[in-house]
Design an enzyme around this catalytic site. Structure first.
Site, PDB file in Angstrom:
ATOM      1  N   CYS A  77       0.646  -1.033   0.279  1.00  0.00           N
ATOM      2  CA  CYS A  77      -0.328   0.134  -0.087  1.00  0.00           C
ATOM      3  C   CYS A  77       1.247   1.384  -0.078  1.00  0.00           C
ATOM      4  O   CYS A  77       1.442   1.692  -0.883  1.00  0.00           O
ATOM      5  CB  CYS A  77      -1.138  -0.306   0.992  1.00  0.00           C
ATOM      6  SG  CYS A  77      -2.554   1.368   0.867  1.00  0.00           S
ATOM      7  N   HIS A 175      -3.785  -4.479  -0.142  1.00  0.00           N
ATOM      8  CA  HIS A 175      -3.216  -5.368   1.311  1.00  0.00           C
ATOM      9  C   HIS A 175      -3.439  -6.502   0.992  1.00  0.00           C
ATOM     10  O   HIS A 175      -4.703  -7.543   1.101  1.00  0.00           O
ATOM     11  CB  HIS A 175      -4.455  -5.103   1.822  1.00  0.00           C
ATOM     12  CG  HIS A 175      -4.114  -3.475   2.647  1.00  0.00           C
ATOM     13  ND1 HIS A 175      -3.385  -3.096   3.776  1.00  0.00           N
ATOM     14  CD2 HIS A 175      -4.800  -2.471   1.742  1.00  0.00           C
ATOM     15  CE1 HIS A 175      -2.955  -1.851   3.403  1.00  0.00           C
ATOM     16  NE2 HIS A 175      -4.346  -1.297   3.151  1.00  0.00           N
ATOM     17  N   GLU A 177      -2.577  -8.837   3.220  1.00  0.00           N
ATOM     18  CA  GLU A 177      -2.989  -9.110   4.078  1.00  0.00           C
ATOM     19  C   GLU A 177      -4.606  -9.178   4.646  1.00  0.00           C
ATOM     20  O   GLU A 177      -5.016  -9.806   5.767  1.00  0.00           O
ATOM     21  CB  GLU A 177      -2.087  -9.468   5.623  1.00  0.00           C
ATOM     22  CG  GLU A 177      -2.990  -7.180   5.829  1.00  0.00           C
ATOM     23  CD  GLU A 177      -2.215  -6.235   4.434  1.00  0.00           C
ATOM     24  OE1 GLU A 177      -1.797  -6.663   3.532  1.00  0.00           O
ATOM     25  OE2 GLU A 177      -2.299  -4.810   5.458  1.00  0.00           O
TER      26      GLU A 177
END
Lengths: 193, 251
Positions: A77, A175, A177
């Site tokens: 990001c 992202h 994650e």
């Protein structure tokens, strides 16, 4: 294997730690130049505003450490955006790893872009096992235009770089994650580089 | 293509889910984490956890719960309910929440939005607005819609955008609980007034209600609770049908 997440007070680091842990990997948080240099893999997170994040990197000297790293580095990001030459956000210089000027989306689209968008046009082993037009979760107001370092694309207002790579440096705008199984696959690919 | 988001909302009290939740195969229907994972598997794009506890320990209980959710959940989630202090937001984000939603506290002290946006970035600041029509005008309400104010919905929505909100979660008190569809006229007007994403809330009863709010309300995301909790609508079926109607969704 030693994985270090660069700790400079920016970003949702806990979520990255948890995502790595779900994959069976451990990581340490560190702002220490030697510890970062001596890791096998480095993750450079970031959420927030570009110019103040750059100020934090400069205050700790990490702005000079990161571009010199030799092991695989993954910017996520804002981390990816800071690895570019400059950003319109706060008119700041970046780390200059990718020769790209980060720009703001125009008012023709809602800003920030929030949600799951498709990614495509892969050109890196980072995307092994991830199908074309997979969905990833994105939250951002600024974007990296298409360049020589582009290794994956997405489209919002215009086609843009959703991932960049130069030598050992990788960056993703989304992202991983928070991007379900496909995001986990990308993190696994990075850790297994 | 950026997809429209489907967001189940879970009410949390003292670290447990409330409302009779009717999930086959869940050993503990009051366990927010089991329920959250189930929704993620079924294709929810995001989750909202709304804390409605009123105890002294609520901040700590919520922060602990957020950390446990973040450990297990691999999609984004928002936490809301009674959040009014910058340091509380800091702890929730540090523990793994992606966004927080603020509501009454922002109306009472609008600068809170600026402070959160400056400190943590607009991307994690969702401003929830509860409103209902009084004599034909949409007025902002506080305390879960119980307390009316004189503030116009339109003025407030523009103000929160200017102050740095990253998204607006709009609940129509006139539609909430009716299962007759979202407030699409008001939502569409909101979408024309602000340039940040809008999440529709209040009124979901059928799959067509979701299609309508995306097509007529011009919303970016739709939030619902009971239709998902009671399995009146399955997320997988919902998304399949939206896709067939040409609405971009993540499947």
């Amino acid at each position: 294997m030693k994985t270090t997440i660069i700790d400079y007070g920016a970003g949702n680091i806990q979520s990255i730690l948890f995502a790595l842990s779900r994959l069976g990997f451990e990581a340490t948080l560190s702002a220490d130049a030697d510890e970062i240099r001596n890791s096998d893999k480095v993750i450079f997170p970031g959420v927030g505003e570009a110019s103040s994040a750059m100020d934090k990197l400069k205050a700790t000297g990490l702005d000079e450490v990161i571009p010199e790293l030799k092991q695989p580095v993954l910017g996520i990001c804002l981390g990816m955006q800071l690895m570019c030459r400059s950003s319109e956000e706060g008119n700041t210089d970046g780390l200059g790893i990718f020769d790209v000027e980060v720009r703001r989306f125009s008012q023709k689209v809602k800003v920030p872009q929030v949600g799951w968008n498709t990614i495509f046009g892969y050109n890196s082993s980072l995307f092994n096992g991830i199908s074309e037009n997979e969905y990833m979760y994105l939250v951002h107001s600024f974007y990296a235009p298409v360049s020589n370092d582009t290794i994956a694309l997405s489209e919002y207002e215009t086609e843009y770089s959703v991932a960049l790579q130069k030598n050992n440096f990788y960056g993703v705008q989304f992202h991983p994650e928070k991007s379900s199984k496909a995001g986990a696959q990308l993190l696994k690919n990075f850790l297994e580089l | 293509m950026l997809t429209k988001r489907i967001i189940p909302c879970l009410d949390i009290k003292d670290g447990r889910t409330v409302k009779g939740i009717n999930f086959v195969g869940l050993r503990d229907a009051g366990d927010p984490i089991a329920l959250a994972k189930r929704y993620a598997q079924e294709g929810a794009d995001e989750l909202v956890f709304l804390d409605i506890s009123a105890t002294e320990e609520r901040r700590k209980t919520l922060a602990d719960l957020v950390k446990r959710i973040a450990a297990e959940l691999d999609i984004p989630f928002t936490v809301g309910g009674g959040i009014s202090r910058v340091e509380d937001v800091g702890l929730l984000l540090k523990n793994g929440a992606d966004k927080v939603s603020i509501n009454s506290a922002a109306v009472k002290r609008p600068k809170l939005i600026n402070e959160l946006a400056a400190k943590f970035g607009s991307q994690c600041v969702v401003v929830a607005i509860d409103a209902k029509q009084i004599d034909g005008d949409w007025k902002v309400h506080l305390v879960g819609g119980k307390e009316p104010t004189n503030i116009s919905l339109w003025d407030w929505a523009q103000e929160v955008e200017e102050r740095g909100a990253g998204e607006i979660l709009f609940t129509s008190m006139d539609h909430d609980g009716t299962k007759n569809g979202f407030a699409n006229k008001a939502l569409s007007k909101l979408a024309s007034l602000v340039n940040i994403p809008i999440i529709a809330s209040g009124g979901a009863g059928s799959i067509n209600d979701f299609a309508d709010t995306f097509l007529e309300g011009n919303t970016d995301a739709a939030l619902a609770a009971s239709v998902f909790h009671f399995k009146e609508i399955e997320i997988e079926t919902l998304k399949q049908e939206l896709k067939e109607q040409g609405i971009p969704v993540r499947i």
